[in-house]
Design an enzyme around this catalytic site. Structure first.
Site, short mmCIF file in Angstrom:
data_model
loop_
_atom_site.label_atom_id
_atom_site.label_comp_id
_atom_site.label_asym_id
_atom_site.label_seq_id
_atom_site.Cartn_x
_atom_site.Cartn_y
_atom_site.Cartn_z
CE LYS A 115 -13.09 -4.07 1.72
NZ LYS A 115 -12.12 -3.44 2.47
CE LYS B 215 -4.37 -1.71 1.37
NZ LYS B 215 -5.37 -2.45 2.43
CE LYS C 171 -6.18 -8.03 -1.41
NZ LYS C 171 -6.75 -7.82 -0.02
N1 AQP Z 1 -9.30 -11.21 -3.19
C1 AQP Z 1 -9.58 -11.61 -1.88
N2 AQP Z 1 -9.84 -12.80 -2.06
C2 AQP Z 1 -10.22 -13.60 -0.74
N3 AQP Z 1 -10.22 -12.76 0.45
C3 AQP Z 1 -10.35 -11.37 0.45
N4 AQP Z 1 -10.08 -10.52 1.39
C4 AQP Z 1 -10.04 -9.53 1.00
N5 AQP Z 1 -9.83 -9.36 -0.44
C5 AQP Z 1 -9.92 -10.86 -0.70
C6 AQP Z 1 -10.77 -10.73 2.70
O1 AQP Z 1 -11.68 -10.29 3.01
C7 AQP Z 1 -11.71 -9.87 4.47
C8 AQP Z 1 -11.86 -8.11 4.57
O2 AQP Z 1 -10.82 -7.59 4.10
P1 AQP Z 1 -10.51 -5.92 4.42
O3 AQP Z 1 -11.67 -5.33 4.05
O4 AQP Z 1 -10.42 -5.93 6.04
O5 AQP Z 1 -9.20 -5.77 3.83
P2 AQP Z 1 -8.23 -5.95 2.87
O6 AQP Z 1 -7.80 -7.53 2.82
O7 AQP Z 1 -7.13 -5.04 2.49
O8 AQP Z 1 -9.21 -5.81 1.31
P3 AQP Z 1 -9.09 -5.14 0.21
O9 AQP Z 1 -10.49 -5.62 -0.59
O10 AQP Z 1 -7.93 -5.51 -0.49
O11 AQP Z 1 -9.41 -3.67 0.59
P4 AQP Z 1 -8.44 -2.44 0.12
O12 AQP Z 1 -8.26 -2.44 -1.24
O13 AQP Z 1 -9.34 -1.31 0.70
O14 AQP Z 1 -7.38 -2.47 1.07
C9 AQP Z 1 -10.34 -10.15 4.88
O15 AQP Z 1 -10.39 -11.43 5.66
C10 AQP Z 1 -9.54 -10.22 3.63
O16 AQP Z 1 -8.56 -11.46 3.77
#
Ligand code: AQP
Length: 331
Positions: free
Chosen positions: A199, A114, A196
């Site tokens: 969101k 990040k 990955k």
């Molecule tokens: N691509 C993915 N595949 C499987 N699991 C995923 N998770 C996130 N992306 C995937 C799981 O969703 C839960 C919540 O995640 P989070 O919102 O706490 O943060 P993150 O992992 O950083 O998710 P994002 O989507 O990548 O958000 P941003 O882009 O804002 O950083 C967790 O259990 C995560 O493992």
């Protein structure tokens, strides 16, 4: 009785990756483990580690709470709450920061990724985020934490912090175990399948949002990157795009990847994608309908109030004991 704790931060839109990696798992666990307790929160304090528009953050926080419920959570058996409404998360987060080393935080790949993407204006809370995440979990004596693969490293750090604290101050925190699904723990980007699905990605063709309509879902799956082998086969190294689509199918349908490969081994990519798109639509549209019923309801507000009261009571007692153990305050 065991306690299972999980959270999602309200950044960007919820994706199919969040659903398959975390939410769906949580729902399945709840159906399987009928004697256990389930705490689930929207991690809005984590969201502000990167800049958020206040009105959007508030809207997304409620959206996620409603979406969680719409995905099939048992309302009676879930303590659903919003992280910022329980002040002890931050209080314990600071204490745990004081038991976490710079070197440990520097090794966190999410921070590295990040901060590389952002380059400038990296906040100090983005760096210390894993200590707050450890607090989210340790505050509630969580036995299990269902997460996607990307959170495994943070969970390992949480365990290290808990053990370090317990070794110095005497047994106090439950050391949690991660629960990572066998299929669906890392859903990849549809356009860049070595990355990955995320969101807060700017390219919306790369992810399926939980709020996408039927036409968008179909369009995104149709245009998902595959390869020129023209053979349905599970080979993440050489056919990463197809492997990701097979994983999505298997994970939604609760079938093995091999089973899907056998069914489609003689099909074209086009036919496979068409069927997959329908599987995704059939999964997401009913969830969206439930979400629409819940989002404006008093029921959602009542559940969040109840969740806040239960979590707050728990957190208050744990923190009182924690401060005593450390020697903070007068008694
Ligand atoms: N691509 C993915 N595949 C499987 N699991 C995923 N998770 C996130 N992306 C995937 C799981 O969703 C839960 C919540 O995640 P989070 O919102 O706490 O943060 P993150 O992992 O950083 O998710 P994002 O989507 O990548 O958000 P941003 O882009 O804002 O950083 C967790 O259990 C995560 O493992």
């Amino acid at each position: 009785m065991k306690r299972i704790v999980s959270g999602i931060k309200p950044t960007g839109t919820l994706t199919l990756g969040n659903y398959l990696g975390a939410i769906k798992q949580f729902v399945k666990l709840q159906q399987k483990r009928i004697d256990d307790e389930f705490f689930l929160f929207v991690a809005d304090m984590h969201a502000i580690t990167t800049r958020q528009v206040p009105s959007e953050l508030r809207k997304r926080t409620l959206d996620i709470a409603a979406m969680y419920l719409a995905c099939g959570l048992d309302k009676e058996r879930t303590v659903l709450f919003i992280q910022s409404e329980i002040k002890e998360h931050v209080e314990l987060g600071y204490i745990l920061q004081s038991n976490t080393y710079m070197g440990e935080l520097e090794r966190m790949t999410q921070f590295k990724d990040k901060s590389q993407r952002q380059e400038t204006s990296i906040t100090s809370s983005l760096f210390t985020y894993p200590a707050l995440m450890a607090a989210d979990i340790l505050l509630y004596d969580a036995d299990f934490v269902p997460v996607g693969d990307d959170q495994k490293q943070h969970l390992e750090l949480t365990r290290d912090i808990a053990n370090r604290f317990n070794n110095y101050y005497g047994d106090f925190f439950v050391v949690p175990e991660p629960l990572i699904p066998e299929v669906g723990s890392r859903i990849m980007d549809l356009q860049e399948p070595n990355k990955k699905m995320s969101k807060s990605d700017e390219m919306d063709k790369g992810y399926i949002s939980m709020f996408d309509d039927e036409a968008s879902i179909k369009r995104k799956i149709r245009s998902a990157v595959t390869d020129s082998y023209a053979k349905i086969n599970y080979d993440p190294e050489n056919q990463p795009g197809l492997a990701n689509l097979l994983t999505i199918y298997a994970s939604i349908a609760d079938r093995s990847i091999q089973d899907i490969v056998n069914e489609y081994k003689d099909s074209s990519y086009k036919d496979f994608k068409e069927d997959l798109a329908q599987v995704v639509v059939d999964c997401l549209i009913p969830i969206q309908e439930k979400y629409n019923e819940l989002i404006k309801s008093q029921e959602l507000q009542d559940l969040l109030d109840r969740g806040r009261d239960i979590a707050s009571d728990f957190a208050f007692k744990k923190m009182r004991k924690c401060k005593k153990k450390i020697g903070l305050g007068r008694k």
